[in-house]
Design a protein around this motif. Structure first.
Motif, PDB file in Angstrom:
ATOM      1  N   ARG A 127       0.839  -1.198   0.000  1.00  0.00           N
ATOM      2  CA  ARG A 127       0.000   0.000   0.000  1.00  0.00           C
ATOM      3  C   ARG A 127       0.872   1.246   0.000  1.00  0.00           C
ATOM      4  O   ARG A 127       1.830   1.350   0.756  1.00  0.00           O
ATOM      5  N   PHE A 128       0.500   2.181  -0.832  1.00  0.00           N
ATOM      6  CA  PHE A 128       1.228   3.448  -0.905  1.00  0.00           C
ATOM      7  C   PHE A 128       0.314   4.602  -0.507  1.00  0.00           C
ATOM      8  O   PHE A 128      -0.906   4.545  -0.698  1.00  0.00           O
ATOM      9  N   VAL A 129       0.922   5.656   0.031  1.00  0.00           N
ATOM     10  CA  VAL A 129       0.220   6.917   0.207  1.00  0.00           C
ATOM     11  C   VAL A 129       1.220   8.018  -0.112  1.00  0.00           C
ATOM     12  O   VAL A 129       2.400   7.932   0.232  1.00  0.00           O
ATOM     13  N   ILE A 130       0.763   9.039  -0.819  1.00  0.00           N
ATOM     14  CA  ILE A 130       1.621  10.175  -1.180  1.00  0.00           C
ATOM     15  C   ILE A 130       1.371  11.286  -0.162  1.00  0.00           C
ATOM     16  O   ILE A 130       0.243  11.764  -0.015  1.00  0.00           O
ATOM     17  N   LEU A 131       2.417  11.689   0.556  1.00  0.00           N
ATOM     18  CA  LEU A 131       2.320  12.719   1.600  1.00  0.00           C
ATOM     19  C   LEU A 131       3.097  13.950   1.148  1.00  0.00           C
ATOM     20  O   LEU A 131       4.332  13.927   1.083  1.00  0.00           O
ATOM     21  N   ALA A 132       2.382  15.014   0.834  1.00  0.00           N
ATOM     22  CA  ALA A 132       3.005  16.242   0.335  1.00  0.00           C
ATOM     23  C   ALA A 132       3.006  17.314   1.422  1.00  0.00           C
ATOM     24  O   ALA A 132       2.112  17.352   2.278  1.00  0.00           O
ATOM     25  N   LEU A 133       3.999  18.189   1.372  1.00  0.00           N
ATOM     26  CA  LEU A 133       4.142  19.254   2.372  1.00  0.00           C
ATOM     27  C   LEU A 133       4.257  20.603   1.685  1.00  0.00           C
ATOM     28  O   LEU A 133       4.974  20.753   0.706  1.00  0.00           O
ATOM     29  N   GLU A 134       3.529  21.595   2.216  1.00  0.00           N
ATOM     30  CA  GLU A 134       3.639  22.974   1.754  1.00  0.00           C
ATOM     31  C   GLU A 134       3.962  23.863   2.949  1.00  0.00           C
ATOM     32  O   GLU A 134       3.198  23.906   3.925  1.00  0.00           O
ATOM     33  N   ASN A 135       5.105  24.556   2.909  1.00  0.00           N
ATOM     34  CA  ASN A 135       5.479  25.518   3.945  1.00  0.00           C
ATOM     35  C   ASN A 135       5.000  26.903   3.534  1.00  0.00           C
ATOM     36  O   ASN A 135       5.218  27.316   2.400  1.00  0.00           O
ATOM     37  N   GLN A 136       4.362  27.616   4.464  1.00  0.00           N
ATOM     38  CA  GLN A 136       3.870  28.958   4.150  1.00  0.00           C
ATOM     39  C   GLN A 136       4.309  29.964   5.200  1.00  0.00           C
ATOM     40  O   GLN A 136       4.063  29.765   6.391  1.00  0.00           O
ATOM     41  N   ALA A 137       4.937  31.046   4.738  1.00  0.00           N
ATOM     42  CA  ALA A 137       5.269  32.164   5.626  1.00  0.00           C
ATOM     43  C   ALA A 137       4.272  33.295   5.442  1.00  0.00           C
ATOM     44  O   ALA A 137       4.061  34.104   6.337  1.00  0.00           O
ATOM     45  N   GLU A 138       3.651  33.342   4.264  1.00  0.00           N
ATOM     46  CA  GLU A 138       2.675  34.380   3.953  1.00  0.00           C
ATOM     47  C   GLU A 138       1.303  33.745   3.707  1.00  0.00           C
ATOM     48  O   GLU A 138       1.208  32.554   3.386  1.00  0.00           O
ATOM     49  N   ILE A 139       0.255  34.538   3.844  1.00  0.00           N
ATOM     50  CA  ILE A 139      -1.106  34.030   3.641  1.00  0.00           C
ATOM     51  C   ILE A 139      -1.396  33.925   2.149  1.00  0.00           C
ATOM     52  O   ILE A 139      -1.267  34.905   1.424  1.00  0.00           O
ATOM     53  N   ASP A 140      -1.780  32.745   1.717  1.00  0.00           N
ATOM     54  CA  ASP A 140      -2.210  32.530   0.336  1.00  0.00           C
ATOM     55  C   ASP A 140      -3.727  32.318   0.383  1.00  0.00           C
ATOM     56  O   ASP A 140      -4.196  31.276   0.823  1.00  0.00           O
ATOM     57  N   TYR A 141      -4.476  33.313  -0.085  1.00  0.00           N
ATOM     58  CA  TYR A 141      -5.928  33.254   0.007  1.00  0.00           C
ATOM     59  C   TYR A 141      -6.542  32.250  -0.977  1.00  0.00           C
ATOM     60  O   TYR A 141      -7.729  31.957  -0.898  1.00  0.00           O
ATOM     61  N   GLY A 142      -5.725  31.733  -1.871  1.00  0.00           N
ATOM     62  CA  GLY A 142      -6.215  30.724  -2.809  1.00  0.00           C
ATOM     63  C   GLY A 142      -5.672  29.341  -2.505  1.00  0.00           C
ATOM     64  O   GLY A 142      -5.674  28.461  -3.367  1.00  0.00           O
ATOM     65  N   MET A 143      -5.227  29.121  -1.269  1.00  0.00           N
ATOM     66  CA  MET A 143      -4.541  27.886  -0.906  1.00  0.00           C
ATOM     67  C   MET A 143      -5.349  26.619  -1.198  1.00  0.00           C
ATOM     68  O   MET A 143      -4.797  25.648  -1.723  1.00  0.00           O
ATOM     69  N   PRO A 144      -6.646  26.554  -0.877  1.00  0.00           N
ATOM     70  CA  PRO A 144      -7.392  25.309  -1.162  1.00  0.00           C
ATOM     71  C   PRO A 144      -7.366  24.920  -2.633  1.00  0.00           C
ATOM     72  O   PRO A 144      -7.192  23.742  -2.966  1.00  0.00           O
ATOM     73  N   VAL A 145      -7.490  25.911  -3.523  1.00  0.00           N
ATOM     74  CA  VAL A 145      -7.470  25.615  -4.959  1.00  0.00           C
ATOM     75  C   VAL A 145      -6.070  25.194  -5.388  1.00  0.00           C
ATOM     76  O   VAL A 145      -5.901  24.269  -6.192  1.00  0.00           O
ATOM     77  N   ARG A 146      -5.070  25.862  -4.846  1.00  0.00           N
ATOM     78  CA  ARG A 146      -3.673  25.532  -5.178  1.00  0.00           C
ATOM     79  C   ARG A 146      -3.355  24.087  -4.810  1.00  0.00           C
ATOM     80  O   ARG A 146      -2.776  23.341  -5.616  1.00  0.00           O
ATOM     81  N   ILE A 147      -3.741  23.679  -3.609  1.00  0.00           N
ATOM     82  CA  ILE A 147      -3.466  22.310  -3.168  1.00  0.00           C
ATOM     83  C   ILE A 147      -4.322  21.312  -3.935  1.00  0.00           C
ATOM     84  O   ILE A 147      -3.851  20.228  -4.315  1.00  0.00           O
ATOM     85  N   MET A 148      -5.577  21.671  -4.176  1.00  0.00           N
ATOM     86  CA  MET A 148      -6.466  20.794  -4.931  1.00  0.00           C
ATOM     87  C   MET A 148      -5.895  20.511  -6.320  1.00  0.00           C
ATOM     88  O   MET A 148      -5.922  19.375  -6.799  1.00  0.00           O
TER      89      MET A 148
END
Length: 346
Positions: free
Chosen positions: A70-91
């Motif tokens: 079984r595999f799972v892909i675990l991605a990480l995003e570091n943020q220092a500033e607020i990205d108001y479009g973050m949900p769409v970016r990650i999606m």
């Protein structure tokens, strides 16, 4: 990508820390992600065809292989500033990863089908693809994708005011609108897996050096509290050099960065740490003494901003103690500046 982002990314490439980060931030301390099962993979998410090329690059991505099955892909995003479009970016990034997996499945199926045909000229496509849909799209009913998850770590100074889910970005119309309610029910919410380092209150979930690192990070703006923590938890200062260096980067602490440069792994290590901690204590004393001087002088009139700045920047405790005595006995700001030789900054 800034120096802090690069430093944090490099620090979390360690699989033990990466597993601890996910277990603490997402799984409430349960040891779901195993360091020995992790493998770093490319953080580039892309899609290309004859019409267009789409590419997005994340910060860090690892694949967990559990017992080779079984595999799972675990991605990480570091943020220092607020990205108001973050949900769409990650999606979008996660969708590109699913699309990549689907492309691999199609290529594998086509390769296996061709090999089957080459080895047996009389074989029919029905022996591999069960129906015309499987044959047309090269995806079989039993084919499966690996799950993809993204953790967003926010270590900025401002309160996070951006959306934490796709729903927060969508205008569903009036709250009383029947159509809006139905749309809200039908459209996936797509919530973020979100770790705010300044606000997370269950640091006991972390089992590695991430815990003292995050605990000190949360106290970065309160020097008194920061020093109290160090005094009560000096054992935590035996963290590895990488942890101390990252703490220095994230807090912009020159003292902690100097600690890395001056200490060695043998006798000098303890001496170096003690000196760095003592420097931090002296800084705290100096800052408090400077503020006391300014507070005393408020009773005698208005002080020029440049003089005030000069006092606040002074780190020599002996000089500050002399200025403090002058502030007690002088009867005016002008007299204080003259006796302390600060009138040149007025």
């Amino acid at each position: 990508m800034g120096k802090k982002d690069i430093g944090l990314k490099s620090y979390l490439q360690n699989t033990v820390r990466y597993a601890d980060l996910w277990n603490g931030a997402v799984f409430q301390g349960k040891q779901m992600v195993k360091a020995e099962e992790l493998q770093e993979i490319t953080p580039v998410h892309s899609k290309s065809d004859h019409e267009a090329v789409l590419e997005r690059t994340g910060d860090l991505v690892m694949k967990q292989n559990h017992e080779g099955q079984r595999f799972v892909i675990l991605a990480l995003e570091n943020q220092a500033e607020i990205d108001y479009g973050m949900p769409v970016r990650i999606m979008l990034q996660e969708a590109l990863e699913y699309d990549r997996q689907l492309k691999v499945i199609k290529q594998r199926n086509e390769k296996e089908y061709k090999e089957l045909c080459e080895n047996n000229a009389s074989v029919s496509k029905a022996e591999f693809y069960k129906n015309s849909g499987e044959y047309l799209y090269r995806v079989r009913k039993e084919d499966r994708l690996f799950p993809v998850m993204t953790l967003m770590v926010y270590w900025g100074e401002d309160d996070w005011q951006g959306a934490k889910s796709l729903h927060e970005m969508i205008n569903f119309g009036s709250a009383d609108s029947l159509m809006g309610k139905e749309l809200k029910r039908m459209i996936p919410e797509y919530p973020l897996h979100f770790l705010n380092l300044s606000e997370f209150r269950h640091l006991e979930y972390f089992k590695t050096e991430l815990r003292p690192l995050f605990e000190m990070f949360q106290r970065r703006n309160n020097k008194e509290e920061f020093m109290r923590y160090i005094k009560m938890n000096e054992g935590h200062w035996n963290m590895d050099d990488e942890s101390l260096y990252v703490l220095g980067q994230l807090t912009d602490s020159k003292d902690i960065r100097d600690l890395i440069r001056q200490k060695n792994r043998k006798k000098g290590r303890k001496k170096g740490m003690c000196k760095a901690i003592e420097d931090l204590k002296n800084d705290a004393k100096a800052e408090g003494k400077a503020e006391d001087i300014i507070e005393l002088l408020k009773e005698h009139g208005t002080m020029p901003d440049k003089v005030k700045s000069k006092i606040l920047k002074q780190t020599d405790l002996q000089v500050l103690n002399e200025w403090f005595k002058l502030a007690i006995h002088t009867k005016s700001v002008d007299e204080f500046m003259q006796l302390s030789h600060l009138e040149q900054y007025a």
